[in-house]
Write an enzyme that holds these catalytic residues in place. Structure first.
Site, PDB file in Angstrom:
ATOM      1  N   HIS A  49      -2.209   0.515   3.359  1.00 57.41           N
ATOM      2  CA  HIS A  49      -0.846   0.811   2.914  1.00 57.41           C
ATOM      3  C   HIS A  49      -0.524   0.271   1.520  1.00 57.41           C
ATOM      4  O   HIS A  49       0.092   0.957   0.715  1.00 57.41           O
ATOM      5  CB  HIS A  49       0.157   0.260   3.926  1.00 57.41           C
ATOM      6  CG  HIS A  49      -0.081   0.755   5.309  1.00 57.41           C
ATOM      7  ND1 HIS A  49       0.172   2.060   5.700  1.00 57.41           N
ATOM      8  CD2 HIS A  49      -0.584   0.129   6.408  1.00 57.41           C
ATOM      9  CE1 HIS A  49      -0.152   2.212   6.968  1.00 57.41           C
ATOM     10  NE2 HIS A  49      -0.614   1.057   7.431  1.00 57.41           N
TER      11      HIS A  49
ATOM     12  N   GLU B 225      -3.812  -4.127   6.025  1.00 57.05           N
ATOM     13  CA  GLU B 225      -2.530  -3.662   5.500  1.00 57.05           C
ATOM     14  C   GLU B 225      -2.608  -3.369   4.005  1.00 57.05           C
ATOM     15  O   GLU B 225      -2.015  -2.408   3.528  1.00 57.05           O
ATOM     16  CB  GLU B 225      -1.413  -4.670   5.803  1.00 57.05           C
ATOM     17  CG  GLU B 225      -1.057  -4.728   7.273  1.00 57.05           C
ATOM     18  CD  GLU B 225      -0.585  -3.399   7.836  1.00 57.05           C
ATOM     19  OE1 GLU B 225       0.281  -2.749   7.219  1.00 57.05           O
ATOM     20  OE2 GLU B 225      -1.075  -2.987   8.905  1.00 57.05           O
TER      21      GLU B 225
ATOM     22  N   HIS C 102       4.113  -6.427  11.208  1.00 57.82           N
ATOM     23  CA  HIS C 102       2.902  -5.623  11.302  1.00 57.82           C
ATOM     24  C   HIS C 102       2.614  -5.027   9.934  1.00 57.82           C
ATOM     25  O   HIS C 102       1.508  -5.097   9.449  1.00 57.82           O
ATOM     26  CB  HIS C 102       3.054  -4.531  12.354  1.00 57.82           C
ATOM     27  CG  HIS C 102       1.806  -3.726  12.548  1.00 57.82           C
ATOM     28  ND1 HIS C 102       1.593  -2.952  13.648  1.00 57.82           N
ATOM     29  CD2 HIS C 102       0.701  -3.561  11.787  1.00 57.82           C
ATOM     30  CE1 HIS C 102       0.414  -2.348  13.551  1.00 57.82           C
ATOM     31  NE2 HIS C 102      -0.139  -2.707  12.418  1.00 57.82           N
TER      32      HIS C 102
END
Length: 185
Positions: free
Chosen positions: A86, A82, A42
């Site tokens: 992040h 992502e 993930h």
């Protein structure tokens, strides 16, 4: 509590490995839902020891060739999310961030008992984490957290230092269910 406003210092990474059979139950056509899929990446998320985590740190573009990461992110939308959420906080270039995520994901061995399931089983969270540590001896129980939803396994999370060595998690919340259901791959 998230923080933002440009690349930030962070203390460690949280490697989130989703239990694909649970996700795929409600997302049957998702690219990561291939036959026999178990844990899928993930994300690799910068975290701070105080429980905060930076996110959405810049508008830097993602990798120039996202397809080179299709082995870890078969869904281009998840890869972009992502990176934006992040990766921009990692202080790494897009390619370095996704290479680091790939290395972290590949360092994880799925417990054989979970790959060989034919029917759903139920286990206490500590027994699931014991299976993980048996298959990943460098990962002590203190470097792991278990996520569950409605008493179903949703993810295993691994706390890693910036060199991708397992470390104690600290303030990462773990599943508090007495028993967790694990659907087969």
């Amino acid at each position: 509590m998230p923080q933002s406003s440009g690349p930030q210092k962070f203390d460690y990474y949280l490697l989130n490995l989703s239990w694909s059979p649970e996700f795929c139950y409600s997302h049957r056509n998702a690219p990561e839902c291939g036959k026999g899929a178990t844990f899928v990446l993930h994300g690799l998320w910068p975290q701070n020891a105080d429980g905060t985590y930076p996110q959405n740190c810049s508008d830097a573009p993602g990798p120039s060739d996202p397809s080179q990461y299709s082995d870890i992110y078969p869904d281009p939308g998840l890869l972009e999310h992502e990176w934006r959420t992040h990766g921009t906080c990692s202080g790494l270039s897009p390619d370095a961030f996704f290479a680091t995520a790939r290395a972290a994901f590949r360092s994880f061995t799925v417990p054989p008992k979970l790959t060989q399931l034919n029917t759903q089983i139920s286990l206490p969270p500590n027994q699931i984490l014991s299976l993980v540590t048996e298959s990943n001896p460098a990962m002590g129980a203190g470097s792991l957290a278990l996520s569950c939803g409605n008493n179903y396994l949703t993810a295993v999370e691994v706390c890693l230092d910036k060199q991708l060595h397992p470390m104690a998690c600290g303030r990462v919340r773990s599943c508090r269910a007495n028993t967790v259901r694990i659907p087969p791959p």
